[in-house]
Design a protein around this motif. Sequence first.
Motif, short mmCIF file in Angstrom:
data_model
loop_
_atom_site.label_atom_id
_atom_site.label_comp_id
_atom_site.label_asym_id
_atom_site.label_seq_id
_atom_site.Cartn_x
_atom_site.Cartn_y
_atom_site.Cartn_z
N LEU A 62 37.20 34.22 38.95
CA LEU A 62 36.26 33.67 39.92
C LEU A 62 35.42 34.76 40.56
O LEU A 62 34.24 34.54 40.87
N ALA A 63 36.00 35.94 40.74
CA ALA A 63 35.23 37.05 41.32
C ALA A 63 34.05 37.41 40.44
O ALA A 63 32.97 37.76 40.93
N VAL A 64 34.21 37.30 39.12
CA VAL A 64 33.09 37.57 38.20
C VAL A 64 32.11 36.40 38.22
O VAL A 64 30.89 36.59 38.27
N LEU A 65 32.61 35.19 38.20
CA LEU A 65 31.74 34.02 38.23
C LEU A 65 30.90 33.97 39.50
O LEU A 65 29.74 33.55 39.48
N ASP A 66 31.47 34.42 40.60
CA ASP A 66 30.78 34.38 41.89
C ASP A 66 29.87 35.59 42.12
O ASP A 66 29.16 35.64 43.12
N GLY A 67 29.90 36.58 41.21
CA GLY A 67 29.07 37.76 41.37
C GLY A 67 29.67 38.83 42.26
O GLY A 67 29.04 39.86 42.52
N GLU A 68 30.91 38.62 42.71
CA GLU A 68 31.58 39.64 43.51
C GLU A 68 31.95 40.84 42.66
O GLU A 68 31.99 41.97 43.14
N ALA A 69 32.24 40.59 41.39
CA ALA A 69 32.56 41.66 40.44
C ALA A 69 31.71 41.49 39.19
O ALA A 69 31.29 40.38 38.84
N ASP A 70 31.47 42.60 38.51
CA ASP A 70 30.74 42.57 37.24
C ASP A 70 31.68 42.39 36.06
O ASP A 70 31.27 41.86 35.02
N VAL A 71 32.90 42.87 36.21
CA VAL A 71 33.84 42.94 35.10
C VAL A 71 35.24 42.58 35.57
O VAL A 71 35.65 42.97 36.67
N TYR A 72 35.96 41.87 34.72
CA TYR A 72 37.40 41.68 34.90
C TYR A 72 38.06 42.40 33.74
O TYR A 72 37.88 42.03 32.58
N ALA B 35 34.20 36.82 26.85
CA ALA B 35 35.61 36.90 27.21
C ALA B 35 36.40 37.20 25.94
O ALA B 35 36.49 36.35 25.05
N THR B 36 36.94 38.42 25.86
CA THR B 36 37.57 38.90 24.65
C THR B 36 38.79 39.75 24.98
O THR B 36 39.11 39.98 26.15
N ARG B 37 39.45 40.24 23.94
CA ARG B 37 40.40 41.33 24.10
C ARG B 37 39.61 42.59 24.46
O ARG B 37 38.38 42.64 24.34
N ILE B 38 40.30 43.65 24.90
CA ILE B 38 39.58 44.86 25.29
C ILE B 38 39.04 45.64 24.10
O ILE B 38 38.29 46.59 24.29
N ASP B 39 39.38 45.22 22.88
CA ASP B 39 38.75 45.82 21.71
C ASP B 39 37.59 44.98 21.20
O ASP B 39 37.00 45.27 20.16
N LEU C 170 38.96 41.30 28.59
CA LEU C 170 37.73 41.86 29.16
C LEU C 170 36.75 40.71 29.33
O LEU C 170 36.37 40.06 28.36
N ILE C 171 36.35 40.44 30.58
CA ILE C 171 35.41 39.37 30.88
C ILE C 171 34.23 39.95 31.64
O ILE C 171 34.41 40.63 32.66
N ALA C 172 33.02 39.70 31.14
CA ALA C 172 31.80 40.16 31.80
C ALA C 172 30.60 39.46 31.17
O ALA C 172 30.71 38.87 30.09
N ARG C 173 29.46 39.53 31.84
CA ARG C 173 28.25 39.01 31.20
C ARG C 173 27.95 39.89 29.99
O ARG C 173 28.36 41.05 29.93
N PRO C 174 27.26 39.35 28.98
CA PRO C 174 27.16 40.04 27.69
C PRO C 174 26.67 41.49 27.77
O PRO C 174 27.23 42.37 27.09
#
Length: 259
Positions: free
Chosen positions: A187-197, A222-226, A243-247
């Motif tokens: 949710l922190a990424v979806l809300d723009g509080e964070a860029d990356v999970y 949204a992927t594995r860290i590799d 690893l979750i982030a905008r592309p």
Amino acid sequence: MSAADVLTPGSPATAEDAALARELAAATGELLLELRDRTPPGRDREYAGDADAHAYLARELARRRPDDAVLSEEGSLDPRTWHGAHRLWIVDPLDGSSGFGRGTEEWGVHVALVVDGRLAAGAVSVPGMDALVDSGTVEPIPDDPLPADGSLAVTVSRSRPPIELRAVERAFAVRLVRRSAAGVKTLAVLDGEADVYLHSGGQYEWDNAAPMAVAMAAGLRATRIDGTEVPYGQDDPYSPDLLIARPTVHAAVLEALRG
């Protein structure tokens, strides 16, 4: 085409599945709020939350989707109960149960549907933060460019930040957003509080299936860290990292991790 359809093109998952995931996550969250309000903080509250939330979700899925398999953190972990299932609901009845027991707001409910091993729908409820998102109605996240100053807000575990964070800190000016529970961090990424999970060190499929489904429906990677796809419905539900982030950000962080 609905957001849920984007997850697994051509799958038999429907908008009704995403709506059901949302309904069940919301109702379970309400059940937990009521339990929290009448139960003193402590382990008894934590254990009761796990048990009551699981019982409700198992009962409702058996009634509403009797032909589908279910994998729940609090249910049977015998892979024969879900092995080879065409449609598999993966649920975490109480994500962040220790926080629920202590009285924090960082806990939630995860309900996800996997079709033929791939995410098809999901919902995350974080009642203490009055948050409820699902793959069918989540708003798309713009793929904004990296900040010009090289800064990056990264949400990580309060207790176990990933060792891979060091590589990201060498490439960016990192600001940490420490949170508990996978749904809360997503949710922190979806809300723009964070860029990356960023997470490593282990989770299970029920921890990240619903957050991943919602993130992907919003247009995040949204992927594995590799960079590989996260598999679901495995005989061993252990899920080591994500690893979750905008592309645009995802690609830059992936490059830093590989470097």
